[in-house]
Design a protein around this motif. Structure first.
Motif, mmCIF file in Angstrom:
data_model
loop_
_atom_site.group_PDB
_atom_site.id
_atom_site.type_symbol
_atom_site.label_atom_id
_atom_site.label_comp_id
_atom_site.label_asym_id
_atom_site.label_seq_id
_atom_site.Cartn_x
_atom_site.Cartn_y
_atom_site.Cartn_z
ATOM 1 N N GLN A 60 2.860 -3.125 6.581
ATOM 2 C CA GLN A 60 2.462 -1.728 6.435
ATOM 3 C C GLN A 60 3.346 -1.004 5.421
ATOM 4 O OE1 GLN A 60 2.639 -0.699 10.669
ATOM 5 N NE2 GLN A 60 0.465 -0.227 10.623
ATOM 6 N N VAL A 61 4.650 -1.248 5.498
ATOM 7 C CA VAL A 61 5.579 -0.597 4.565
ATOM 8 C C VAL A 61 5.306 -1.050 3.133
ATOM 9 C CG1 VAL A 61 8.017 -0.377 3.908
ATOM 10 C CG2 VAL A 61 7.376 -0.292 6.314
ATOM 11 N N SER A 62 4.887 -2.328 2.964
ATOM 12 C CA SER A 62 4.599 -2.836 1.620
ATOM 13 C C SER A 62 3.447 -2.085 0.964
ATOM 14 C CB SER A 62 4.284 -4.337 1.686
ATOM 15 O OG SER A 62 3.034 -4.562 2.309
ATOM 16 N N LYS A 63 2.596 -1.436 1.772
ATOM 17 C CA LYS A 63 1.493 -0.655 1.219
ATOM 18 C C LYS A 63 1.996 0.635 0.558
ATOM 19 C CE LYS A 63 -1.481 -3.610 2.791
ATOM 20 N NZ LYS A 63 -2.144 -4.557 1.876
ATOM 21 N N ILE A 64 3.222 1.038 0.914
ATOM 22 C CA ILE A 64 3.813 2.222 0.271
ATOM 23 C C ILE A 64 4.287 1.841 -1.121
ATOM 24 C CG2 ILE A 64 5.617 3.996 0.428
ATOM 25 C CD1 ILE A 64 5.605 3.525 3.479
ATOM 26 N N SER A 65 5.221 0.868 -1.176
ATOM 27 C CA SER A 65 5.727 0.367 -2.461
ATOM 28 C C SER A 65 6.707 -0.766 -2.197
ATOM 29 C CB SER A 65 6.432 1.470 -3.255
ATOM 30 O OG SER A 65 7.637 1.853 -2.613
ATOM 31 N N ASP A 66 6.974 -1.557 -3.241
ATOM 32 C CA ASP A 66 7.992 -2.610 -3.124
ATOM 33 C C ASP A 66 9.363 -1.997 -2.898
ATOM 34 O OD1 ASP A 66 6.152 -4.623 -3.466
ATOM 35 O OD2 ASP A 66 6.424 -4.728 -5.633
ATOM 36 N N ASN A 67 9.604 -0.824 -3.504
ATOM 37 C CA ASN A 67 10.886 -0.132 -3.311
ATOM 38 C C ASN A 67 11.088 0.256 -1.851
ATOM 39 O OD1 ASN A 67 11.591 -0.359 -5.956
ATOM 40 N ND2 ASN A 67 11.195 1.768 -6.505
ATOM 41 N N ALA A 68 10.000 0.652 -1.178
ATOM 42 C CA ALA A 68 10.095 1.030 0.236
ATOM 43 C C ALA A 68 10.487 -0.181 1.084
ATOM 44 C CB ALA A 68 8.763 1.603 0.718
ATOM 45 N N VAL A 69 9.917 -1.349 0.765
ATOM 46 C CA VAL A 69 10.271 -2.576 1.486
ATOM 47 C C VAL A 69 11.746 -2.906 1.270
ATOM 48 C CG1 VAL A 69 9.855 -5.064 1.665
ATOM 49 C CG2 VAL A 69 7.935 -3.505 1.375
ATOM 50 N N ALA A 70 12.213 -2.756 0.023
ATOM 51 C CA ALA A 70 13.610 -3.045 -0.293
ATOM 52 C C ALA A 70 14.554 -2.128 0.486
ATOM 53 C CB ALA A 70 13.852 -2.887 -1.791
ATOM 54 N N VAL A 71 14.190 -0.852 0.585
ATOM 55 C CA VAL A 71 15.028 0.115 1.306
ATOM 56 C C VAL A 71 15.076 -0.209 2.798
ATOM 57 C CG1 VAL A 71 15.132 2.524 2.086
ATOM 58 C CG2 VAL A 71 14.820 2.010 -0.337
ATOM 59 N N VAL A 72 13.928 -0.556 3.379
ATOM 60 C CA VAL A 72 13.886 -0.900 4.800
ATOM 61 C C VAL A 72 14.708 -2.159 5.059
ATOM 62 C CG1 VAL A 72 12.398 -1.656 6.697
ATOM 63 C CG2 VAL A 72 11.677 0.231 5.226
ATOM 64 N N GLY A 73 14.576 -3.161 4.188
ATOM 65 C CA GLY A 73 15.354 -4.394 4.342
ATOM 66 C C GLY A 73 16.846 -4.148 4.236
ATOM 67 N N PHE A 74 17.240 -3.358 3.250
ATOM 68 C CA PHE A 74 18.654 -3.005 3.071
ATOM 69 C C PHE A 74 19.175 -2.249 4.282
ATOM 70 C CE2 PHE A 74 21.524 0.490 1.982
ATOM 71 C CZ PHE A 74 22.600 -0.183 1.421
ATOM 72 N N SER A 75 18.420 -1.263 4.732
ATOM 73 C CA SER A 75 18.847 -0.424 5.857
ATOM 74 C C SER A 75 18.967 -1.232 7.145
ATOM 75 C CB SER A 75 17.859 0.737 6.059
ATOM 76 O OG SER A 75 17.751 1.516 4.888
ATOM 77 N N THR A 76 18.053 -2.190 7.329
ATOM 78 C CA THR A 76 18.095 -3.035 8.519
ATOM 79 C C THR A 76 19.400 -3.809 8.588
ATOM 80 O OG1 THR A 76 15.682 -3.242 8.544
ATOM 81 C CG2 THR A 76 16.929 -4.904 9.757
ATOM 82 N N GLN A 77 19.851 -4.341 7.444
ATOM 83 C CA GLN A 77 21.134 -5.052 7.406
ATOM 84 C C GLN A 77 22.292 -4.112 7.743
ATOM 85 O OE1 GLN A 77 21.560 -8.313 7.074
ATOM 86 N NE2 GLN A 77 19.378 -8.672 6.779
ATOM 87 N N LEU A 78 22.237 -2.903 7.212
ATOM 88 C CA LEU A 78 23.278 -1.909 7.501
ATOM 89 C C LEU A 78 23.306 -1.558 8.982
ATOM 90 C CD1 LEU A 78 25.349 0.340 6.727
ATOM 91 C CD2 LEU A 78 23.382 1.813 6.206
ATOM 92 N N PHE A 79 22.126 -1.294 9.548
ATOM 93 C CA PHE A 79 22.055 -0.931 10.961
ATOM 94 C C PHE A 79 22.520 -2.087 11.860
ATOM 95 C CE2 PHE A 79 18.234 1.923 9.684
ATOM 96 C CZ PHE A 79 19.102 2.874 9.194
ATOM 97 N N SER A 80 22.169 -3.324 11.472
ATOM 98 C CA SER A 80 22.580 -4.495 12.262
ATOM 99 C C SER A 80 24.101 -4.612 12.316
ATOM 100 C CB SER A 80 21.986 -5.775 11.663
ATOM 101 O OG SER A 80 20.586 -5.760 11.756
#
Length: 464
Positions: free
Chosen positions: A35-55
């Motif tokens: 679903q996030v990929s439907k926004i943009s590739d940049n949005a996917v990158a931000v979610v992936g980066f943030s997930t690592q930070l939150f973990s």
């Protein structure tokens, strides 16, 4: 009553809800990413980066929640229900306080944190929005983790499973509404995903709190959250802080390994990403059994059934090894076809095929490490597990994988070989410790001390 109690703490009754919870979270997480990929590739990158930070930040409050979970199972095993109740209450309260501190930091300084971690400038606007909203709600994750952990260690693994399933379904549904502006909502894009995340977690907390209040023999009231027992809290920290370091070590070693793979090129990074997806089914089965084994052994150990705890670990380990080996073999046989669903690049498919073969070696080592490592954690020997992790992950998983993968030019195969070596080294270390039966000696001394001091009848007799 005793038969019902035994069934409640059997390996199968504990493990299958944990596996279903993890598996459906994986499927719904994949849907979330789509679903996030439907926004943009940049949005996917931000979610992936943030997930690592939150973990990485989650390890701060998981230290308390994990240590408390083990003690809850031990105390319930020894029929010290009031102590278990108090430990659970303190776990939720302290985790919430730590979570609020993390939330304030992420809400007030999202841009500074993203810049400090070298996020590309073009991603900073999206990162500020996502980190401030989801990061600002990290206290929800802290409370949810503490509640789930406490409930799960009373033997009720189904409750957190149903809650997690419901939470993720609601999250995916709200994503659809908030991203695309359905059902009268505005098109919020990535901001909508962040809001959906926080709202679904809040709803999950309400359900878990209702379960938590009646999880022990004596009903918990909101007034009880004033309780604080220093002696019991010291016990939580004594068990918990090595678990926190262990988790942190794993998170940061994985981050470093990904930076190594990124240096090799896009194909290697893609192959590893696809392998992560394919391997997850094997991992989830093993991890579910390891978590169930930890709860089971902590309960037996608390009840003084030390020999039963010792023997149970081997029975569970053999079951786990058989299951993950069969799954790894099936994955090896059909993995090539599955890879073709993700990519048509022959180089990535060929590299993935090699890694699928290596996965046949990786999964049994991982099961050995997780199963016996969690058994040691369950009896309170968390420092030993921590030191094995710090030593092996530092020298093998990070340093040696860089030497073989990057310096010597073995590439992804070299990095994977070091990952396998790391799992088996840690697994053999914890197996040697378990076979030494140090925890039995500790239990004997504890029982003797209790007997000589005229302990009351609620103290369990140690069976050796």
């Amino acid at each position: 009553m005793q038969k019902r109690e035994r069934n409640k703490f059997s390996l199968w009754m504990l493990a299958w809800p944990i596996f279903i919870e993890l598996f459906l979270q994986f499927l719904l997480g994949a849907a979330d990413t789509l679903q996030v990929s439907k926004i943009s590739d940049n949005a996917v990158a931000v979610v992936g980066f943030s997930t690592q930070l939150f973990s990485a930040l989650m390890t701060l409050f998981m230290t308390v929640a994990s240590g408390a979970g083990i003690l809850i199972a031990q105390r319930l095993g020894s029929r010290q229900n009031e102590d278990a109740r108090t430990i659970a209450i303190m776990s939720v309260k302290v985790s919430a306080i730590i979570g609020v501190g993390i939330s304030l930091l992420l809400y007030l300084m999202p841009g500074q944190i993203a810049s400090l971690l070298q996020l590309p400038d073009e991603l900073l606007p999206l990162a500020k929005t996502y980190i401030s909203i989801v990061g600002g709600g990290m206290f929800l994750v802290a409370i949810m983790a503490a509640l789930s952990n406490a409930i799960r260690n009373t033997g009720n693994t189904k409750g957190p499973m149903y809650t997690a399933i419901g939470m993720n379904i609601i999250h995916v549904g709200m994503n659809y509404a908030f991203i695309f502006g359905k059902f009268g909502f505005p098109e919020w894009g990535l901001k909508g995903v962040a809001l959906s995340t926080d709202i679904s977690r809040l709803l999950a907390i309400i359900v878990l709190l209702i379960m938590f209040l009646s999880a022990f023999e004596r009903q918990i009231t909101l007034r009880d959250f004033k309780l604080f027992d220093r002696k019991l809290f010291k016990e939580i920290l004594k068990i918990g802080w090595p678990l926190g370091i262990n988790m942190s070590c794993w998170v940061f070693s994985q981050l470093l390994i990904y930076t190594y793979i990124a240096q090799l090129g896009a194909n290697e990074l893609s192959a590893r990403t696809y392998m992560n997806t394919l391997e997850s089914f094997c991992f989830m089965l093993g991890y579910s059994l390891a978590l169930a084994l930890q709860i089971m052994i902590a309960h037996l150990f608390g009840a003084g059934k030390v020999q039963d705890a010792y023997k149970t670990s081997y029975r569970a380990l053999w079951i786990g090894l058989a299951i993950v080996t069969v799954n790894a073999l099936v994955l090896y046989l059909i993995g090539g076809k599955l890879l073709e669903i993700f990519t048509k690049d022959p180089e990535i498919i060929a590299l993935g095929g090699t890694l699928l073969g290596m996965n046949l070696l990786l999964q049994p080592g991982k099961m050995l490490n997780m199963g016996i490592g969690n058994a040691l954690n369950a009896v309170g020997d968390t420092r030993y597990v921590m030191w094995t992790s710090v030593t092996s992950m530092t020298l093998i998983a990070t340093v040696l994988s860089y030497i073989f993968g990057i310096t010597l030019g073995w590439g992804l195969v070299g990095i994977y070989a070091c990952m396998i070596l790391d799992e088996y080294l840690r697994g053999l270390w914890v197996l040697k410790r378990w076979r030494q039966k140090k925890f039995m000696e500790k239990a004997t001394v504890k029982a003797s001390a209790s007997s000589s001091s005229g302990s009351n009848s609620s103290t369990a007799t140690v069976e050796i």
